[in-house]
Design a protein around this motif. Structure first.
Motif, mmCIF file in Angstrom:
data_model
loop_
_atom_site.group_PDB
_atom_site.id
_atom_site.type_symbol
_atom_site.label_atom_id
_atom_site.label_comp_id
_atom_site.label_asym_id
_atom_site.label_seq_id
_atom_site.Cartn_x
_atom_site.Cartn_y
_atom_site.Cartn_z
ATOM 1 N N ASP A 146 -3.059 4.347 9.464
ATOM 2 C CA ASP A 146 -3.148 3.986 8.049
ATOM 3 C C ASP A 146 -1.986 3.043 7.756
ATOM 4 O OD1 ASP A 146 -4.704 5.425 5.482
ATOM 5 O OD2 ASP A 146 -2.810 4.479 4.927
ATOM 6 N N ASP B 39 -2.303 -1.823 10.204
ATOM 7 C CA ASP B 39 -3.213 -2.499 9.280
ATOM 8 C C ASP B 39 -4.577 -2.584 9.964
ATOM 9 O OD1 ASP B 39 -4.650 -4.290 7.735
ATOM 10 O OD2 ASP B 39 -3.010 -5.722 7.535
ATOM 11 N N ALA B 40 -5.630 -2.176 9.259
ATOM 12 C CA ALA B 40 -6.976 -2.197 9.837
ATOM 13 C C ALA B 40 -7.375 -3.595 10.304
ATOM 14 C CB ALA B 40 -7.983 -1.706 8.799
ATOM 15 N N ALA C 130 -7.616 3.735 8.661
ATOM 16 C CA ALA C 130 -7.381 4.053 7.239
ATOM 17 C C ALA C 130 -7.588 5.550 7.037
ATOM 18 C CB ALA C 130 -8.275 3.221 6.321
ATOM 19 N N CYS C 131 -6.894 6.329 7.859
ATOM 20 C CA CYS C 131 -7.145 7.774 7.954
ATOM 21 C C CYS C 131 -6.633 8.562 6.765
ATOM 22 C CB CYS C 131 -6.518 8.320 9.241
ATOM 23 S SG CYS C 131 -4.708 8.213 9.267
ATOM 24 N N PHE D 1 0.775 -1.231 0.000
ATOM 25 C CA PHE D 1 0.000 0.000 0.000
ATOM 26 C C PHE D 1 0.813 1.293 0.000
ATOM 27 C CE2 PHE D 1 -4.053 -1.957 0.216
ATOM 28 C CZ PHE D 1 -4.862 -0.975 -0.326
ATOM 29 N N GLN E 282 -13.512 6.103 7.197
ATOM 30 C CA GLN E 282 -14.124 6.842 6.095
ATOM 31 C C GLN E 282 -13.463 6.460 4.774
ATOM 32 O OE1 GLN E 282 -15.178 11.114 6.318
ATOM 33 N NE2 GLN E 282 -13.672 11.463 4.713
ATOM 34 N N TYR F 215 -2.915 13.889 -2.877
ATOM 35 C CA TYR F 215 -4.168 13.421 -2.264
ATOM 36 C C TYR F 215 -4.723 14.526 -1.352
ATOM 37 C CZ TYR F 215 -7.430 10.490 0.312
ATOM 38 O OH TYR F 215 -8.573 9.981 0.869
HETATM 39 C C1 LIG Z 1 -9.558 6.562 -0.197
HETATM 40 S S1 LIG Z 1 -8.389 6.619 1.119
HETATM 41 C C2 LIG Z 1 -9.398 7.300 2.428
HETATM 42 C C3 LIG Z 1 -8.538 8.011 3.444
HETATM 43 C C4 LIG Z 1 -9.256 8.863 4.473
HETATM 44 N N1 LIG Z 1 -10.053 8.058 5.387
HETATM 45 C C5 LIG Z 1 -10.075 9.952 3.846
HETATM 46 O O1 LIG Z 1 -11.306 9.976 4.013
HETATM 47 O O2 LIG Z 1 -9.471 10.819 3.158
HETATM 48 C C6 LIG Z 1 -8.172 4.934 1.593
HETATM 49 C C7 LIG Z 1 -7.037 4.726 2.597
HETATM 50 O O3 LIG Z 1 -7.059 3.370 3.038
HETATM 51 C C8 LIG Z 1 -5.739 2.997 3.358
HETATM 52 N N2 LIG Z 1 -5.690 1.529 3.504
HETATM 53 C C9 LIG Z 1 -5.888 0.593 2.564
HETATM 54 N N3 LIG Z 1 -5.820 -0.638 3.095
HETATM 55 C C10 LIG Z 1 -5.583 -0.488 4.414
HETATM 56 C C11 LIG Z 1 -5.433 -1.389 5.512
HETATM 57 N N4 LIG Z 1 -5.498 -2.713 5.335
HETATM 58 N N5 LIG Z 1 -5.222 -0.876 6.738
HETATM 59 C C12 LIG Z 1 -5.148 0.469 6.925
HETATM 60 N N6 LIG Z 1 -5.274 1.364 5.933
HETATM 61 C C13 LIG Z 1 -5.496 0.904 4.692
HETATM 62 C C14 LIG Z 1 -4.932 3.568 2.206
HETATM 63 O O4 LIG Z 1 -3.550 3.674 2.511
HETATM 64 C C15 LIG Z 1 -5.626 4.939 2.047
HETATM 65 O O5 LIG Z 1 -4.975 5.926 2.807
#
Ligand SMILES: C[S@@+](CC[C@H](N)C(=O)[O-])C[C@H]1O[C@@H](n2cnc3c(N)ncnc32)[C@H](O)[C@@H]1O
Length: 264
Positions: free
Chosen positions: A73, A95-96, A49-50, A7, A112, A17
């Motif tokens: 994240d 990791d979530a 996943a901030c 990721f 979100q 972003y």
């Molecule tokens: C579309 S972004 C949304 C970020 C934020 N919550 C927002 O609203 O702007 C999706 C995020 O999920 C994170 N992500 C993806 N898989 C993940 C995981 N398994 N654990 C934690 N974060 C993850 C990515 O790195 C990315 O920052």
């Protein structure tokens, strides 16, 4: 390759972003998820996943200095930007699906626009259920299913036409958690019950249709599977199919999403 390695994006991508996608798409949803979960001063809030931290920052503004906010994240570059913007909050790589926190340690857990990207969504939701207090709240925002997306479904139809149904399927991650009944079943499987759930008619704002197409195509695995001519045809057809949402040199395309508050 571990999930953390998979990721990583560059710092430039994380800055882009924050500068383009947060104001264009994600900022609109943060007050909704914070309101749905009733974030209030004194609480401990976790944002899973901030990204660059828009939901965590919005929660922190409501706490007004009383309480704690932690943002996690997988992506270290996203967290670097989050730290630059709000050095007063706690940012931690995690990791979530394996949250490094004790049981029942947060009053509110927010996620979100992240659930769609997790390999095991029920495992991630179970982790969020584990770390929230027994009377705490879990907030989720996900994009609605593609059938409810008038602009994005037109783009998907064009892609299916030009690159075949397998090509269109490669764009589908974003919409994959947007069915309210399926989402409710997933939450129930993770030991959570829905308290409130509604669909919000949001907006994706870009400089042009070309910019939206670039984001969707170049940000997906489809990009490496199509020729430059196919990409060009998709762009041209999208300009007329999505043109009705372009005014005064800006595109404001509908992007509907589900806002959920769940409890244990
Ligand atoms: C579309 S972004 C949304 C970020 C934020 N919550 C927002 O609203 O702007 C999706 C995020 O999920 C994170 N992500 C993806 N898989 C993940 C995981 N398994 N654990 C934690 N974060 C993850 C990515 O790195 C990315 O920052």
């Amino acid at each position: 390759m571990t999930a953390i390695e998979k990721f990583q994006v560059s710092l430039e991508a994380a800055e882009a972003y924050e500068d383009l996608f947060v104001p264009g798409i994600f900022a609109e949803w943060a007050p909704l998820i914070v309101e749905a979960t009733g974030v209030s001063p004194g609480q401990a809030v976790l944002d899973v996943a901030c990204g660059t931290g828009i939901a965590a920052r919005t929660a922190a503004d409501v706490l007004g200095g009383s309480g704690t906010v932690v943002g996690t994240d997988l992506n270290e570059s996203m967290l670097t930007v989050a730290r630059r913007v709000r050095p007063d909050l706690t940012w931690q790589q995690a990791d979530a699906q394996h949250l490094p926190y004790p049981d029942r340690s947060f009053d509110v857990v927010l996620c979100q626009m992240g659930l769609m990207f997790f390999d095991d969504r029920v495992a991630a939701l179970s982790e969020m259920a584990r770390v929230v207090t027994s009377d705490g709240k879990m907030g989720l925002v996900v994009p609605s299913k593609i059938e409810n997306q008038p602009a994005y479904s037109r783009l998907t139809e064009i892609v299916a036409d030009e690159a075949g149904p397998e090509g269109a399927a490669l764009l589908s991650t974003y919409w994959s958690c947007g069915d309210a009944d399926e989402l409710t079943s997933m939450l129930n499987a993770a030991g959570l019950r829905v308290v409130t759930l509604y669909e919000h008619p949001g907006t994706a704002s870009f400089a042009s249709v070309d910019d939206l197409v670039k984001t969707e195509i170049e940000g997906s695995p489809l990009y490496s599977r199509i020729t430059e001519q196919t990409y060009q045809r998709i762009r041209e057809r999208a300009r007329s199919a999505l043109g009705e949402w372009e005014t005064n040199g800006r595109l404001d395309a509908p992007l509907r999403g589900l806002v959920v508050c769940a409890g244990r």
